[in-house]
Scaffold this active site. Sequence first.
Site, short mmCIF file in Angstrom:
data_model
loop_
_atom_site.label_atom_id
_atom_site.label_comp_id
_atom_site.label_asym_id
_atom_site.label_seq_id
_atom_site.Cartn_x
_atom_site.Cartn_y
_atom_site.Cartn_z
N VAL A 45 42.13 34.45 41.48
CA VAL A 45 42.36 34.78 40.08
C VAL A 45 41.28 35.71 39.55
CG1 VAL A 45 42.62 33.86 37.75
CG2 VAL A 45 43.64 32.65 39.68
N CYS A 46 40.03 35.43 39.92
CA CYS A 46 38.92 36.27 39.46
C CYS A 46 39.10 37.71 39.93
CB CYS A 46 37.60 35.72 39.98
SG CYS A 46 37.19 34.07 39.41
N THR A 47 39.53 37.89 41.17
CA THR A 47 39.71 39.23 41.71
C THR A 47 40.79 39.99 40.94
OG1 THR A 47 39.06 38.42 43.89
CG2 THR A 47 40.17 40.55 43.81
#
Length: 238
Positions: A45-47
């Site tokens: 998700v962060c990416t």
Amino acid sequence: MCLRLGDVFPNFAADAHPEPITSFHQWIGNSWAILFSHPADFTPVCTTELARVVQLSDEFTKRGVKLIALSIDSANSHARWAPDILHIAKYGFTNEDTQENQATPTVHRHTELPFPIIADYDRVLAEQLGMIDPDERNAEGIPLTARAVFVIGPDKRLKLMLLYPASIGRNFDEILRLTDALQLAAKAPVATPVDWKPGQDVMVVPTLTKEEADKRFADVCTIQVPSGQGYLRVTPHP
């Protein structure tokens, strides 16, 4: 620490990629700034979030906004993660070398991340700014950093704050819209109604008298409602 809207945002120094932040307030300068946090490097998700910020970074720059991310890993880890972020920013969720699923590359000019990533590996900032998610934990059972968004004005005061759990990605198109609304409200005595988009009509703030509103705006329309109170005053985007 309990941050409230209007508070002076804490100044700090921190390690970061590509270079350390010696003074956050000095880094902001006379710009607006958005600090957005992430649980960890090399996570899905962060990416995707950082990739979307790469795609939108020129739009934020047009608005005089500096962007800065935060993750609990080291600056060296951020440097290794950066190519993945840029890859997803360009190709999305498909493999560039798979012919039948070839992605149409997203056009952007960035070959390096257009914003720094703070290395909060000791979680000092996450704790100080109230960004710990007690319900989401890593494999060691340690609470993850939540997905926070802080919009900070040129006066270094907190203008907007969002806090998402670690498992849910944010909508950075919405954060861009919020930035437009905040900057408009900072320039004129108006408020933006539900689902407002730049260029649409806005509301005259209730604290402005009729005389002041007529003097300030060329066209003010008062919406008639059953209560008979003239508080719904609409004017074109100033």
